[in-house]
Design a protein around this motif. Sequence first.
Motif, PDB file in Angstrom:
ATOM      1  N   GLY A   1       0.828  -1.201   0.000  1.00  0.00           N
ATOM      2  CA  GLY A   1       0.000   0.000   0.000  1.00  0.00           C
ATOM      3  C   GLY A   1       0.864   1.254   0.000  1.00  0.00           C
ATOM      4  O   GLY A   1       2.001   1.253   0.475  1.00  0.00           O
ATOM      5  N   ASP A   2       0.336   2.319  -0.545  1.00  0.00           N
ATOM      6  CA  ASP A   2       1.057   3.583  -0.618  1.00  0.00           C
ATOM      7  C   ASP A   2       0.716   4.409   0.614  1.00  0.00           C
ATOM      8  O   ASP A   2      -0.417   4.868   0.777  1.00  0.00           O
ATOM      9  CB  ASP A   2       0.665   4.327  -1.892  1.00  0.00           C
ATOM     10  CG  ASP A   2       1.489   5.575  -2.114  1.00  0.00           C
ATOM     11  OD1 ASP A   2       2.472   5.781  -1.374  1.00  0.00           O
ATOM     12  OD2 ASP A   2       1.161   6.333  -3.039  1.00  0.00           O
ATOM     13  N   LEU A   3       1.685   4.586   1.487  1.00  0.00           N
ATOM     14  CA  LEU A   3       1.446   5.328   2.718  1.00  0.00           C
ATOM     15  C   LEU A   3       1.210   6.814   2.470  1.00  0.00           C
ATOM     16  O   LEU A   3       0.550   7.467   3.275  1.00  0.00           O
ATOM     17  CB  LEU A   3       2.620   5.147   3.690  1.00  0.00           C
ATOM     18  CG  LEU A   3       2.702   3.781   4.366  1.00  0.00           C
ATOM     19  CD1 LEU A   3       3.864   3.742   5.332  1.00  0.00           C
ATOM     20  CD2 LEU A   3       1.423   3.453   5.098  1.00  0.00           C
ATOM     21  N   ASN A   4       1.727   7.343   1.379  1.00  0.00           N
ATOM     22  CA  ASN A   4       1.485   8.754   1.078  1.00  0.00           C
ATOM     23  C   ASN A   4      -0.007   9.025   0.927  1.00  0.00           C
ATOM     24  O   ASN A   4      -0.523  10.015   1.447  1.00  0.00           O
ATOM     25  CB  ASN A   4       2.229   9.188  -0.185  1.00  0.00           C
ATOM     26  CG  ASN A   4       3.724   9.282   0.056  1.00  0.00           C
ATOM     27  OD1 ASN A   4       4.163   9.526   1.172  1.00  0.00           O
ATOM     28  ND2 ASN A   4       4.501   9.065  -0.987  1.00  0.00           N
TER      29      ASN A   4
ATOM     30  N   TRP B   1      -1.629   8.893   4.385  1.00  0.00           N
ATOM     31  CA  TRP B   1      -1.410  10.093   5.202  1.00  0.00           C
ATOM     32  C   TRP B   1      -2.233  11.264   4.686  1.00  0.00           C
ATOM     33  O   TRP B   1      -2.753  12.063   5.470  1.00  0.00           O
ATOM     34  CB  TRP B   1       0.068  10.460   5.251  1.00  0.00           C
ATOM     35  CG  TRP B   1       0.914   9.420   5.924  1.00  0.00           C
ATOM     36  CD1 TRP B   1       2.045   8.848   5.425  1.00  0.00           C
ATOM     37  CD2 TRP B   1       0.714   8.806   7.200  1.00  0.00           C
ATOM     38  NE1 TRP B   1       2.545   7.925   6.298  1.00  0.00           N
ATOM     39  CE2 TRP B   1       1.749   7.865   7.402  1.00  0.00           C
ATOM     40  CE3 TRP B   1      -0.249   8.937   8.191  1.00  0.00           C
ATOM     41  CZ2 TRP B   1       1.855   7.095   8.556  1.00  0.00           C
ATOM     42  CZ3 TRP B   1      -0.150   8.154   9.338  1.00  0.00           C
ATOM     43  CH2 TRP B   1       0.888   7.254   9.504  1.00  0.00           C
ATOM     44  N   ILE B   2      -2.355  11.385   3.364  1.00  0.00           N
ATOM     45  CA  ILE B   2      -3.170  12.463   2.789  1.00  0.00           C
ATOM     46  C   ILE B   2      -4.630  12.286   3.186  1.00  0.00           C
ATOM     47  O   ILE B   2      -5.293  13.234   3.607  1.00  0.00           O
ATOM     48  CB  ILE B   2      -2.998  12.506   1.263  1.00  0.00           C
ATOM     49  CG1 ILE B   2      -1.588  12.992   0.900  1.00  0.00           C
ATOM     50  CG2 ILE B   2      -4.050  13.409   0.615  1.00  0.00           C
ATOM     51  CD1 ILE B   2      -1.232  12.842  -0.566  1.00  0.00           C
ATOM     52  N   SER B   3      -5.122  11.064   3.076  1.00  0.00           N
ATOM     53  CA  SER B   3      -6.517  10.792   3.457  1.00  0.00           C
ATOM     54  C   SER B   3      -6.727  11.038   4.940  1.00  0.00           C
ATOM     55  O   SER B   3      -7.718  11.661   5.341  1.00  0.00           O
ATOM     56  CB  SER B   3      -6.883   9.348   3.126  1.00  0.00           C
ATOM     57  OG  SER B   3      -6.743   9.112   1.755  1.00  0.00           O
ATOM     58  N   LEU B   4      -5.810  10.534   5.743  1.00  0.00           N
ATOM     59  CA  LEU B   4      -5.925  10.713   7.189  1.00  0.00           C
ATOM     60  C   LEU B   4      -5.866  12.194   7.559  1.00  0.00           C
ATOM     61  O   LEU B   4      -6.642  12.661   8.402  1.00  0.00           O
ATOM     62  CB  LEU B   4      -4.814   9.938   7.892  1.00  0.00           C
ATOM     63  CG  LEU B   4      -4.904   9.840   9.411  1.00  0.00           C
ATOM     64  CD1 LEU B   4      -6.170   9.115   9.820  1.00  0.00           C
ATOM     65  CD2 LEU B   4      -3.684   9.114   9.947  1.00  0.00           C
ATOM     66  N   GLY B   5      -4.958  12.942   6.917  1.00  0.00           N
ATOM     67  CA  GLY B   5      -4.867  14.377   7.181  1.00  0.00           C
ATOM     68  C   GLY B   5      -6.141  15.108   6.800  1.00  0.00           C
ATOM     69  O   GLY B   5      -6.602  16.004   7.521  1.00  0.00           O
ATOM     70  N   SER B   6      -6.737  14.733   5.683  1.00  0.00           N
ATOM     71  CA  SER B   6      -7.997  15.354   5.256  1.00  0.00           C
ATOM     72  C   SER B   6      -9.124  15.053   6.234  1.00  0.00           C
ATOM     73  O   SER B   6      -9.893  15.942   6.607  1.00  0.00           O
ATOM     74  CB  SER B   6      -8.387  14.854   3.867  1.00  0.00           C
ATOM     75  OG  SER B   6      -7.389  15.173   2.932  1.00  0.00           O
TER      76      SER B   6
END
Length: 171
Positions: free
Chosen positions: A79-82, A85-90
């Motif tokens: 999986g792509d952690l980037n 992190w973007i989804s989690l940050g949003s």
Amino acid sequence: MEQLTDFIGRVETNYFAQAALTLIILILFISSRWLIKKSIKRLGNKFSYDLNRTAATKRLLMVSLYTFTIILLIIIWGGDLNNLWISLGSILGVIAIGFFAIWSILSNIVAGIIIYTINPFKITDTVTLLEKEVTGKVKDIGLIYTKLEDKDGIITVPNNVFFQQIVKVKK
């Protein structure tokens, strides 16, 4: 770091290795979960902590363990952690805006966490809010409210009130 990246790259192309690592992580997860629960219970009994305090500590550690395990499994299966992190940050940004809109609840939650952390009073203590002339025996300390019992029944007091007024605690 480069060796770790090479290792993960080799694992991503080998489904047997991914499945084996997943199995190992799940076994470690189950073992860690059991160990944490048992240790928290033992420490709570040894140091006579309130049941609410040990339950909250156990919940915090369990959420951390689940999060760590999920992130490890995402890494193993490529999986792509980037994107994570973007989804989690949003999601956290939207939640933060929502909490700003309902600051009263947020202040009660923060006050509840502070009450849990510094432990100014505990269940079975008698608490008096001097400005409101409210006295009662602490029955429950929740995340948003604290329940006090007086001769007339149960009084539900928002946690932030304990930081806005003078409080007298009788052990």
